[in-house]
Design a protein around this motif. Sequence first.
Motif, PDB file in Angstrom:
ATOM      1  N   THR A  22       0.834  -1.202   0.000  1.00  0.00           N
ATOM      2  CA  THR A  22       0.000   0.000   0.000  1.00  0.00           C
ATOM      3  C   THR A  22       0.867   1.250   0.000  1.00  0.00           C
ATOM      4  O   THR A  22       0.598   2.209  -0.731  1.00  0.00           O
ATOM      5  N   ASN A  23       1.922   1.237   0.797  1.00  0.00           N
ATOM      6  CA  ASN A  23       2.842   2.370   0.820  1.00  0.00           C
ATOM      7  C   ASN A  23       3.461   2.575  -0.560  1.00  0.00           C
ATOM      8  O   ASN A  23       3.550   3.707  -1.056  1.00  0.00           O
ATOM      9  N   ALA A  24       3.879   1.480  -1.199  1.00  0.00           N
ATOM     10  CA  ALA A  24       4.475   1.581  -2.542  1.00  0.00           C
ATOM     11  C   ALA A  24       3.478   2.164  -3.541  1.00  0.00           C
ATOM     12  O   ALA A  24       3.837   2.983  -4.392  1.00  0.00           O
ATOM     13  N   ALA A  25       2.216   1.767  -3.422  1.00  0.00           N
ATOM     14  CA  ALA A  25       1.186   2.307  -4.318  1.00  0.00           C
ATOM     15  C   ALA A  25       0.996   3.804  -4.097  1.00  0.00           C
ATOM     16  O   ALA A  25       0.808   4.565  -5.057  1.00  0.00           O
ATOM     17  N   MET A  26       1.058   4.242  -2.856  1.00  0.00           N
ATOM     18  CA  MET A  26       0.901   5.672  -2.564  1.00  0.00           C
ATOM     19  C   MET A  26       2.103   6.465  -3.089  1.00  0.00           C
ATOM     20  O   MET A  26       1.954   7.590  -3.557  1.00  0.00           O
ATOM     21  N   ILE A  87      -2.661  15.435  -6.518  1.00  0.00           N
ATOM     22  CA  ILE A  87      -2.309  14.013  -6.551  1.00  0.00           C
ATOM     23  C   ILE A  87      -1.189  13.722  -5.561  1.00  0.00           C
ATOM     24  O   ILE A  87      -1.208  12.701  -4.871  1.00  0.00           O
ATOM     25  N   LYS A  88      -0.226  14.629  -5.462  1.00  0.00           N
ATOM     26  CA  LYS A  88       0.838  14.436  -4.471  1.00  0.00           C
ATOM     27  C   LYS A  88       0.247  14.407  -3.059  1.00  0.00           C
ATOM     28  O   LYS A  88       0.668  13.611  -2.213  1.00  0.00           O
ATOM     29  N   ASN A  93      -1.333  11.617   1.879  1.00  0.00           N
ATOM     30  CA  ASN A  93      -2.393  11.215   2.800  1.00  0.00           C
ATOM     31  C   ASN A  93      -2.469   9.693   2.895  1.00  0.00           C
ATOM     32  O   ASN A  93      -2.652   9.138   3.981  1.00  0.00           O
ATOM     33  N   GLY A  94      -2.319   9.022   1.760  1.00  0.00           N
ATOM     34  CA  GLY A  94      -2.331   7.561   1.763  1.00  0.00           C
ATOM     35  C   GLY A  94      -1.187   6.997   2.587  1.00  0.00           C
ATOM     36  O   GLY A  94      -1.370   6.043   3.353  1.00  0.00           O
ATOM     37  N   GLN A  99       0.811   4.510   7.748  1.00  0.00           N
ATOM     38  CA  GLN A  99       1.566   4.632   9.000  1.00  0.00           C
ATOM     39  C   GLN A  99       0.639   4.533  10.212  1.00  0.00           C
ATOM     40  O   GLN A  99       0.955   3.860  11.198  1.00  0.00           O
ATOM     41  N   GLN A 100      -0.498   5.194  10.131  1.00  0.00           N
ATOM     42  CA  GLN A 100      -1.447   5.151  11.247  1.00  0.00           C
ATOM     43  C   GLN A 100      -2.008   3.748  11.438  1.00  0.00           C
ATOM     44  O   GLN A 100      -2.171   3.283  12.566  1.00  0.00           O
ATOM     45  N   LYS A 101      -2.295   3.064  10.343  1.00  0.00           N
ATOM     46  CA  LYS A 101      -2.821   1.697  10.423  1.00  0.00           C
ATOM     47  C   LYS A 101      -1.793   0.767  11.067  1.00  0.00           C
ATOM     48  O   LYS A 101      -2.130  -0.060  11.912  1.00  0.00           O
ATOM     49  N   VAL A 102      -0.528   0.911  10.686  1.00  0.00           N
ATOM     50  CA  VAL A 102       0.532   0.096  11.282  1.00  0.00           C
ATOM     51  C   VAL A 102       0.643   0.397  12.778  1.00  0.00           C
ATOM     52  O   VAL A 102       0.719  -0.519  13.607  1.00  0.00           O
TER      53      VAL A 102
END
Length: 116
Positions: A22-26, A87-88, A93-94, A99-102
Amino acid sequence: MAAPGPIRAGGVGDIVMYPMETNAAMVQLSEAGKAFGDAWRTIGPLLAADEAKVGTGFDELSSKFRTAYNDIGTKLKELAGEIEPNIKAMGANGNQIVQQKVQLSQQQAAYLRQIV
């Protein structure tokens, strides 16, 4: 990233997240905004130069097209200039959400270890 595997709390309605992916996608999303901004900075002036060369009045159809184009052209240029930062911001935000989910997952795991 702290959690390489999926994060799922096990309850109904949980969101399963693969933090690394997910981080890579963001990051890719943010890069897409930069790519658009770079392209717009290149083609925007070229487009403006070409528009300055083109007159109107070739025929009725071209005159109507030019009038309609001129009506929306300014707004389109304004919106195109907003794409990169928007978009940035979505990518940033993603990444913040990942980070918050982790962090929440780690807090929840620590709590569950205490009560079990």
